[in-house]
Scaffold this motif. Sequence first.
Motif, PDB file in Angstrom:
ATOM      1  N   PRO A 195      -0.028  21.740  93.592  1.00  0.00           N
ATOM      2  CA  PRO A 195      -0.086  22.971  94.388  1.00  0.00           C
ATOM      3  C   PRO A 195      -1.408  23.066  95.126  1.00  0.00           C
ATOM      4  O   PRO A 195      -2.456  22.670  94.585  1.00  0.00           O
ATOM      5  CB  PRO A 195       0.038  24.067  93.326  1.00  0.00           C
ATOM      6  N   PHE A 196      -1.373  23.517  96.353  1.00  0.00           N
ATOM      7  CA  PHE A 196      -2.545  23.719  97.218  1.00  0.00           C
ATOM      8  C   PHE A 196      -3.110  22.414  97.782  1.00  0.00           C
ATOM      9  O   PHE A 196      -4.019  22.449  98.592  1.00  0.00           O
ATOM     10  CB  PHE A 196      -3.694  24.454  96.504  1.00  0.00           C
ATOM     11  N   SER A 197      -2.598  21.251  97.343  1.00  0.00           N
ATOM     12  CA  SER A 197      -3.247  20.016  97.751  1.00  0.00           C
ATOM     13  C   SER A 197      -2.641  19.448  99.025  1.00  0.00           C
ATOM     14  O   SER A 197      -1.425  19.275  99.118  1.00  0.00           O
ATOM     15  CB  SER A 197      -3.131  18.964  96.641  1.00  0.00           C
ATOM     16  N   PRO A 198      -3.473  19.134 100.018  1.00  0.00           N
ATOM     17  CA  PRO A 198      -2.972  18.554 101.256  1.00  0.00           C
ATOM     18  C   PRO A 198      -2.773  17.052 101.161  1.00  0.00           C
ATOM     19  O   PRO A 198      -2.200  16.442 102.050  1.00  0.00           O
ATOM     20  CB  PRO A 198      -4.105  18.868 102.246  1.00  0.00           C
ATOM     21  N   ASP A 199      -3.264  16.469 100.091  1.00  0.00           N
ATOM     22  CA  ASP A 199      -3.269  15.027  99.964  1.00  0.00           C
ATOM     23  C   ASP A 199      -1.981  14.543  99.310  1.00  0.00           C
ATOM     24  O   ASP A 199      -1.090  15.323  98.965  1.00  0.00           O
ATOM     25  CB  ASP A 199      -4.493  14.600  99.151  1.00  0.00           C
ATOM     26  N   ARG A 200      -1.913  13.237  99.089  1.00  0.00           N
ATOM     27  CA  ARG A 200      -0.760  12.649  98.427  1.00  0.00           C
ATOM     28  C   ARG A 200      -0.636  13.163  96.994  1.00  0.00           C
ATOM     29  O   ARG A 200      -1.581  13.662  96.404  1.00  0.00           O
ATOM     30  CB  ARG A 200      -0.894  11.132  98.420  1.00  0.00           C
ATOM     31  N   ALA A 201       0.564  13.009  96.442  1.00  0.00           N
ATOM     32  CA  ALA A 201       0.790  13.393  95.050  1.00  0.00           C
ATOM     33  C   ALA A 201      -0.130  12.595  94.143  1.00  0.00           C
ATOM     34  O   ALA A 201      -0.479  11.444  94.439  1.00  0.00           O
ATOM     35  CB  ALA A 201       2.251  13.150  94.685  1.00  0.00           C
ATOM     36  N   PRO A 202      -0.541  13.159  93.007  1.00  0.00           N
ATOM     37  CA  PRO A 202      -1.419  12.428  92.082  1.00  0.00           C
ATOM     38  C   PRO A 202      -0.857  11.065  91.674  1.00  0.00           C
ATOM     39  O   PRO A 202      -1.611  10.103  91.545  1.00  0.00           O
ATOM     40  CB  PRO A 202      -1.526  13.377  90.889  1.00  0.00           C
TER      41      PRO A 202
ATOM     42  N   PHE B 266      -5.543  18.234  83.142  1.00  0.00           N
ATOM     43  CA  PHE B 266      -4.386  19.134  83.124  1.00  0.00           C
ATOM     44  C   PHE B 266      -4.427  19.981  84.386  1.00  0.00           C
ATOM     45  O   PHE B 266      -5.515  20.390  84.825  1.00  0.00           O
ATOM     46  CB  PHE B 266      -4.417  20.057  81.894  1.00  0.00           C
ATOM     47  N   ALA B 267      -3.263  20.269  84.968  1.00  0.00           N
ATOM     48  CA  ALA B 267      -3.207  21.123  86.148  1.00  0.00           C
ATOM     49  C   ALA B 267      -1.943  21.958  86.134  1.00  0.00           C
ATOM     50  O   ALA B 267      -0.845  21.452  85.868  1.00  0.00           O
ATOM     51  CB  ALA B 267      -3.255  20.278  87.428  1.00  0.00           C
TER      52      ALA B 267
ATOM     53  N   ASP C 105      -8.009  20.165  98.104  1.00  0.00           N
ATOM     54  CA  ASP C 105      -7.881  19.114  97.104  1.00  0.00           C
ATOM     55  C   ASP C 105      -8.684  19.467  95.846  1.00  0.00           C
ATOM     56  O   ASP C 105      -9.806  18.990  95.652  1.00  0.00           O
ATOM     57  CB  ASP C 105      -8.351  17.779  97.684  1.00  0.00           C
ATOM     58  N   LEU C 106      -8.095  20.291  94.993  1.00  0.00           N
ATOM     59  CA  LEU C 106      -8.777  20.680  93.761  1.00  0.00           C
ATOM     60  C   LEU C 106      -8.879  19.517  92.778  1.00  0.00           C
ATOM     61  O   LEU C 106      -9.859  19.405  92.033  1.00  0.00           O
ATOM     62  CB  LEU C 106      -8.053  21.849  93.102  1.00  0.00           C
TER      63      LEU C 106
ATOM     64  N   ALA D  15     -11.801  17.453  93.677  1.00  0.00           N
ATOM     65  CA  ALA D  15     -13.043  18.141  93.304  1.00  0.00           C
ATOM     66  C   ALA D  15     -13.281  18.059  91.806  1.00  0.00           C
ATOM     67  O   ALA D  15     -14.420  17.840  91.344  1.00  0.00           O
ATOM     68  CB  ALA D  15     -12.981  19.593  93.757  1.00  0.00           C
ATOM     69  N   LEU D  16     -12.216  18.224  91.018  1.00  0.00           N
ATOM     70  CA  LEU D  16     -12.352  18.155  89.561  1.00  0.00           C
ATOM     71  C   LEU D  16     -12.755  16.752  89.119  1.00  0.00           C
ATOM     72  O   LEU D  16     -13.661  16.581  88.290  1.00  0.00           O
ATOM     73  CB  LEU D  16     -11.032  18.555  88.899  1.00  0.00           C
ATOM     74  N   ASP D  17     -12.094  15.748  89.657  1.00  0.00           N
ATOM     75  CA  ASP D  17     -12.382  14.377  89.252  1.00  0.00           C
ATOM     76  C   ASP D  17     -13.813  13.985  89.624  1.00  0.00           C
ATOM     77  O   ASP D  17     -14.510  13.307  88.853  1.00  0.00           O
ATOM     78  CB  ASP D  17     -11.384  13.428  89.912  1.00  0.00           C
ATOM     79  N   ASP D  18     -14.270  14.423  90.785  1.00  0.00           N
ATOM     80  CA  ASP D  18     -15.642  14.128  91.201  1.00  0.00           C
ATOM     81  C   ASP D  18     -16.645  14.796  90.268  1.00  0.00           C
ATOM     82  O   ASP D  18     -17.697  14.226  89.945  1.00  0.00           O
ATOM     83  CB  ASP D  18     -15.847  14.595  92.642  1.00  0.00           C
ATOM     84  N   TRP D  19     -16.316  16.003  89.820  1.00  0.00           N
ATOM     85  CA  TRP D  19     -17.189  16.729  88.893  1.00  0.00           C
ATOM     86  C   TRP D  19     -17.256  16.018  87.548  1.00  0.00           C
ATOM     87  O   TRP D  19     -18.338  15.787  86.981  1.00  0.00           O
ATOM     88  CB  TRP D  19     -16.662  18.156  88.737  1.00  0.00           C
ATOM     89  N   VAL D  20     -16.074  15.653  87.023  1.00  0.00           N
ATOM     90  CA  VAL D  20     -16.029  14.996  85.709  1.00  0.00           C
ATOM     91  C   VAL D  20     -16.642  13.606  85.761  1.00  0.00           C
ATOM     92  O   VAL D  20     -17.427  13.217  84.886  1.00  0.00           O
ATOM     93  CB  VAL D  20     -14.562  14.913  85.221  1.00  0.00           C
ATOM     94  N   THR D  21     -16.295  12.848  86.803  1.00  0.00           N
ATOM     95  CA  THR D  21     -16.687  11.442  86.856  1.00  0.00           C
ATOM     96  C   THR D  21     -18.117  11.238  87.338  1.00  0.00           C
ATOM     97  O   THR D  21     -18.860  10.423  86.794  1.00  0.00           O
ATOM     98  CB  THR D  21     -15.728  10.673  87.792  1.00  0.00           C
ATOM     99  N   ASN D  22     -18.506  12.009  88.358  1.00  0.00           N
ATOM    100  CA  ASN D  22     -19.802  11.784  88.996  1.00  0.00           C
ATOM    101  C   ASN D  22     -20.804  12.911  88.794  1.00  0.00           C
ATOM    102  O   ASN D  22     -21.946  12.815  89.243  1.00  0.00           O
ATOM    103  CB  ASN D  22     -19.610  11.551  90.502  1.00  0.00           C
ATOM    104  N   GLY D  23     -20.372  13.994  88.167  1.00  0.00           N
ATOM    105  CA  GLY D  23     -21.279  15.107  87.930  1.00  0.00           C
ATOM    106  C   GLY D  23     -21.542  15.972  89.144  1.00  0.00           C
ATOM    107  O   GLY D  23     -22.475  16.786  89.134  1.00  0.00           O
ATOM    108  N   ASN D  24     -20.694  15.842  90.183  1.00  0.00           N
ATOM    109  CA  ASN D  24     -20.876  16.641  91.397  1.00  0.00           C
ATOM    110  C   ASN D  24     -20.099  17.946  91.277  1.00  0.00           C
ATOM    111  O   ASN D  24     -18.900  18.001  91.555  1.00  0.00           O
ATOM    112  CB  ASN D  24     -20.410  15.859  92.628  1.00  0.00           C
ATOM    113  N   ALA D  25     -20.783  18.992  90.848  1.00  0.00           N
ATOM    114  CA  ALA D  25     -20.127  20.284  90.662  1.00  0.00           C
ATOM    115  C   ALA D  25     -19.721  20.874  92.003  1.00  0.00           C
ATOM    116  O   ALA D  25     -20.534  20.906  92.934  1.00  0.00           O
ATOM    117  CB  ALA D  25     -21.062  21.242  89.931  1.00  0.00           C
TER     118      ALA D  25
END
Length: 556
Positions: free
Chosen positions: A131-138, A200-201, A496-497, A500-510
Motif C-alpha cells: 500500500p502507498f508504494s509506487p514501486d514494484r511489488a516487494p 512486517f507491513a 516507498d515506505l 525507507a524502512l530497509d535503508d534505516w534498518v540496513t544502513n542506519g539512515n533514519a
Amino acid sequence: MKRRSGPAPEFRKAVVLAALSLVACVHAFAQRAPSLPLHCTDLAGAVLPPASIGLPTNGALVQTAAMIPATATGNLNGDFCRLTGVIRAQSAGTPDIRFEVNLPSRWNGRALQFGGGGYSGVVVTGTGPMPFSPDRAPLARGYATFGDDSGHNGTSSEANFGLLEEAVTNFGYAHLKKAHDVALALIERGYGRPPEHMYFAGGSTGGREGYTAIQRYPDDYDGVIANSPALNFSGVRLIGVVVGQHEYRTPGGYLPPRLLEQVYERVMQVCDTLDGAADAIISDVQSCRAKEPEIIESLRCPARASPDEPQRADDDCLTPPQLATLESLDDGLRLPYALAWNADSYLGYNVFEGTRFTSMLGLAHSAQRLPQLAFVPNGYLYAQGDAYLRYFITHDPTFDSTNFDVMHPGRYRERLFALSATIGAMNPDVSRYIARGGKLITLQGLADEVISPNQTIAYYQALVDRYGEARVDSFMRLYMVPGYQHGNGVFIPSVDLLGALDDWVTNGNAPETLFVTDIAQATNGRTRPLCRYPAFPRYLGKGNLNHATSFTCAMP
C-alpha cells in the motif's frame, strides 16, 4: 636448440595464490548471491512438527509447491516458488490457518510478512504491491514474502468466527507468530539460510498486527510498517455502537448524506487556507480545531417556535440530535472502567477538521436500520460494532446492539477486558524491540473516518511520555497525512515506505521528511512533503501548489 626457461617460481606461486583467491571470492559471492530456491516442487508435502512453531498448533503442512515463471500470465514478479499450506488448529471445529509463502529466484536476503485487513478471512498472498508504494511489488524486488488468513475463512466483514475461542486468539495475535515461524522454516529450507532481515507491513487490521508484532514478538522482526493501526480494537468497535445508537435509537439522530456533505463543505470554507494554500486539503488541523465552536454554531438549526415543530426534509442545518450524533464521534469515548493496559477511552475523529463521513466507510446512508446491518446503509463503524457485540462479546447472533449500555456493560465487562487484551495492541511496553534495534514507521490520514488519527497520535504520545522523545525518535517515525482518509480522500499518498524502512534498518539512515505523490483521481501527480508528526505541510506563499518544493514542514 636452447630451451626457453619457464616462469620464475615466485611468479608461479603468485599465479596459484591469485587463482586460489579468485576461487575463494567466487565461492563467497556464490554464498551471498541471490539464488533460485532449490527443488521448489520437492517442498510439496513438507510437514513441520508442532515443536518447530513457537505457539501451540498441530503442526503445518505444505499442500502445494510450484515454480511460477516470469512468463506466466499476469505475473510481474519474476520467477518465484509459490508455497501454500495450512497450520493445523488444536480445537475441534476451529479452522486451520491457511498461508502462502513466495520464494523469489533472485532473493535479496530479506523477508516480508504482509498483514491483513478488516476481519481478514482470506489468504494474503504477498504477491501484490505494498500500500502507498509506487514501486514494484516487494516480491519483484527480491523479498521473500508471506501472508495468511488469520485463522478463519470468509470475508473481511464477517465476524461469526468470534464464536470460536481459538479462532479469536489466532485473529488477535497468534496467527502472526505461527505464520512467521512456518515461513521462516520454509525460507531456510528453500535457500539454505535464514533471512538477513525480517520485516512486517500492514494497514488498518494489518497496522494493529504490526504493533502486536513489536509488543508480543520483538525478537522476530527488524522493522515494521504499521499504517492506520486499529490499536484499541474494542474501543473503535464500542464507539461504533454508540454512534449507531445516536443514529437509530435517538429520534432525529440520523443525518442524510447531503447534510454530512454540508458539514464537510463548511469546514473546508473555514479551514482550507489555514495552511496558506487553497487546495481542498486541511493540513493545519490544530488551527482548524480552534475554530470548531464557530463551525458548529454556523451549522446549528435556529431555535424552533415549538419543541413539537418537525424538521423539514429540505432543512440545511443540523438539529440538536444530529449534532449529538456528530459530537459522539468528535468527542470520542470515555469509559468509567478500564480495558487492558488501562485503556479507558477511544479518542474522537476529526469530524470538524476535514473528515468526509459520506464515504463508503462513513456514516449511515439509510434512515432505516436493516435487520442485518450493512456497511453503506447503516455505516461501517456501526455495522462492525454491532457484529463485534453479537459474535465476540455476547456470543449471541440475535443480540440487539441498540440496547447495549456501553458505559455499564454489566456481565459483559469481563469479556470486554479479555478481548481488549487479546486483540487490542495497546501495550506501551516496547522496550525489548527498542533495545534490539527494531524500527517502526506509521503513516495515517488526518481525515481517517475508520481509525481515529487521534488514537494513533495518543499511543505515540504515550511512548514519548514513557521513553522520552529522543529514544522514541531512535526507533519510530510517525507521519500524519492531511486529506487522507481510510484508503481514499482528497489526497492519497504514494511513497516507498519499504525502501525507507530497509535503508534505516540496513544502513542506519533514519527517514526524515519524505516526498509523496498524490494518486487521487482528480489530482493525480501532485506532490507534497510528508512531514514527521507533529509538523504539517505549509505553503511558502509562492510557487506551484502541485509541487512539494512550494511547501515546508511547519510546526503547529
